[in-house]
Motif scaffolding. Structure first.
Motif, mmCIF file in Angstrom:
data_model
loop_
_atom_site.group_PDB
_atom_site.id
_atom_site.type_symbol
_atom_site.label_atom_id
_atom_site.label_comp_id
_atom_site.label_asym_id
_atom_site.label_seq_id
_atom_site.Cartn_x
_atom_site.Cartn_y
_atom_site.Cartn_z
ATOM 1 N N ALA A 298 14.688 3.545 -3.882
ATOM 2 C CA ALA A 298 13.707 2.690 -3.206
ATOM 3 C C ALA A 298 12.336 3.325 -3.340
ATOM 4 O O ALA A 298 12.167 4.505 -3.039
ATOM 5 N N ASN A 299 11.359 2.561 -3.809
ATOM 6 C CA ASN A 299 9.965 2.999 -3.873
ATOM 7 C C ASN A 299 9.183 2.236 -2.807
ATOM 8 O O ASN A 299 9.047 1.017 -2.892
ATOM 9 N N VAL A 300 8.710 2.959 -1.818
ATOM 10 C CA VAL A 300 8.039 2.351 -0.673
ATOM 11 C C VAL A 300 6.556 2.678 -0.751
ATOM 12 O O VAL A 300 6.176 3.849 -0.770
ATOM 13 N N GLN A 301 5.725 1.646 -0.783
ATOM 14 C CA GLN A 301 4.288 1.825 -0.929
ATOM 15 C C GLN A 301 3.601 1.356 0.353
ATOM 16 O O GLN A 301 3.407 0.161 0.580
ATOM 17 N N SER A 302 3.277 2.300 1.233
ATOM 18 C CA SER A 302 2.504 1.988 2.435
ATOM 19 C C SER A 302 1.055 2.356 2.143
ATOM 20 O O SER A 302 0.560 3.408 2.544
ATOM 21 N N ALA A 303 0.389 1.481 1.416
ATOM 22 C CA ALA A 303 -0.939 1.761 0.877
ATOM 23 C C ALA A 303 -1.995 1.010 1.677
ATOM 24 O O ALA A 303 -2.063 -0.223 1.638
#
Length: 387
Positions: free
Chosen positions: A150-155
């Motif tokens: 899983a790649n999680v991007q909280s950008a």
């Protein structure tokens, strides 16, 4: 009719008030409370509410006003105190993210919920975005196979002045940087999508753009699960464009929010065929399209779920236990980032990082906050971008 009090009338409280006002036949805002009562008064006038104003939540709870549900929309360091006091007064509570600043506070809140026989819900409104809701349904269908990565991007992007506010950017009052206060949304989504907790965490923290904040403004974390699968989490307030999302590399296909599907199939030499797995891609697209949309999204969707749970005597979708799991992953990221070591989960009550005092004792101060402002003027805020 459910009588509601909102404690804390800053930026995010407007999402709560807007959501509550969507259901005038089911709930009524009877009180607004803020340590700056003029802010509560301004909110009352803006939304033309028929409610009482308080400057102290305990005075509000001790009044003769009938309150069934308290929405806690304050800075994180007082979430526990206000929630526990409200539950001890017999009120149900909805607590804004993060649930609390440490696991010890989470457990105090859960015990107050059990002891008083009330209901506590924690805000994680992005589960009520159609893109995330549909992704969860697709994961649970197992059409794409198990999650491998899983790649999680909280950008997010926040200007230097964001941390000028008196309580922001301090370990003591805000409890952390974007790992705690922004990626909390995405970590809840990750836990929900995975349906399990990681067993170990590694992380790096830094502050590259906000020298008026003690806390990190960027972190990278790697989570490992019992079956060997991994998750990567970027927690940031330095990303221009605020392009957020979750990409799941599953055994048979890639699926993501914002929605995209890819599915490979092998040639004899192990390399992917040019056209990919067309049948599986078609099946996943068709499955997505047949999922009916949510009636309400965001805070309004979660508030409707909480109202329904209270009316039916059921548990809300996002409980205190969910909020605690998110705080546990965040605590592990901080511990790993502070120590430079791999951290095992669960974090037990004997661990120094279980308490907020332990977190504060070990927190890395990237900079020292030497000046602040008391309040900002009311302006537009951003609450996520999943386009």
């Amino acid at each position: 009719m459910i009588n509601v009090a909102v404690v804390g009338t800053g930026n995010i409280a407007h999402a709560h008030v807007g959501g509550l006002l969507t259901f005038p036949d089911r709930c009524k805002i009877v009180a607004l409370c803020d340590i700056y009562p003029e802010k509560a008064q301004a909110m009352k006038e803006k939304y033309q509410l028929d409610c009482e104003i308080f400057a102290d939540h305990q005075v509000m709870l001790n009044s003769d006003l009938k309150i069934d549900l308290v929405h806690v929309c304050t800075p994180p360091y007082v979430h526990c105190e206000i929630a526990v006091n409200s539950m001890n007064a017999g009120c149900n509570v909805v607590v804004e993210k993060p649930m609390a600043t440490c696991l010890a506070e989470c457990d105090r809140m859960l015990e107050a919920e059990r002891h008083n026989g009330v209901t506590m819900a924690c805000i994680a409104q992005n589960r009520f975005r159609n893109s995330i809701y549909r992704l969860k349904k697709t994961v649970d269908s197992n059409l794409a196979g198990k999650i491998c990565l899983a790649n999680v991007q909280s950008a997010w992007w926040r200007g230097h002045c964001y941390y000028d506010l008196w309580w922001r950017g301090t370990w003591e009052k805000e409890g952390g940087g974007p790992t705690l206060n922004h990626a909390v949304h995405h970590i809840d989504m990750l836990n929900w999508l995975e349906g399990r907790m990681p067993d170990s965490v590694m992380a790096m923290l830094t502050n590259v753009m906000h020298d008026n904040a003690e806390v990190e403004d960027l972190s990278l974390a790697c989570l490992r699960y019992a079956d060997g699968s991994l998750a990567q989490i970027t927690s940031s307030v330095v990303h221009h464009g605020e392009e957020q999302g979750i990409v799941l590399q599953c055994a048979d296909a890639k699926i993501s929010a914002p929605w995209e599907v890819k599915a490979e199939v092998t040639q004899a030499n192990g390399f992917p065929k040019q056209e990919g797995n067309e049948a599986l891609k078609k099946a996943l697209e068709e499955f997505q399209e047949q999922i009916p949309p949510l009636a309400h999204e965001g805070h309004t969707g979660e508030i409707e779920n909480v109202l329904s749970a209270l009316e039916k005597g059921e548990r809300p979708l996002i409980t205190g236990e969910d909020g605690r799991r998110t705080v546990e992953v965040i605590t592990a990221i901080y511990k790993a980032g502070f120590t430079g070591q791999q951290v095992k989960l669960p974090i037990e009550s004997g661990d120094e990082y279980y308490t907020f005092d332990g977190v504060l004792k070990n927190a890395v101060h990237f900079y020292e906050k030497t000046a602040s402002v008391e309040n900002f003027a009311e302006e537009r805020i951003t609450v996520g971008n999943y386009k």
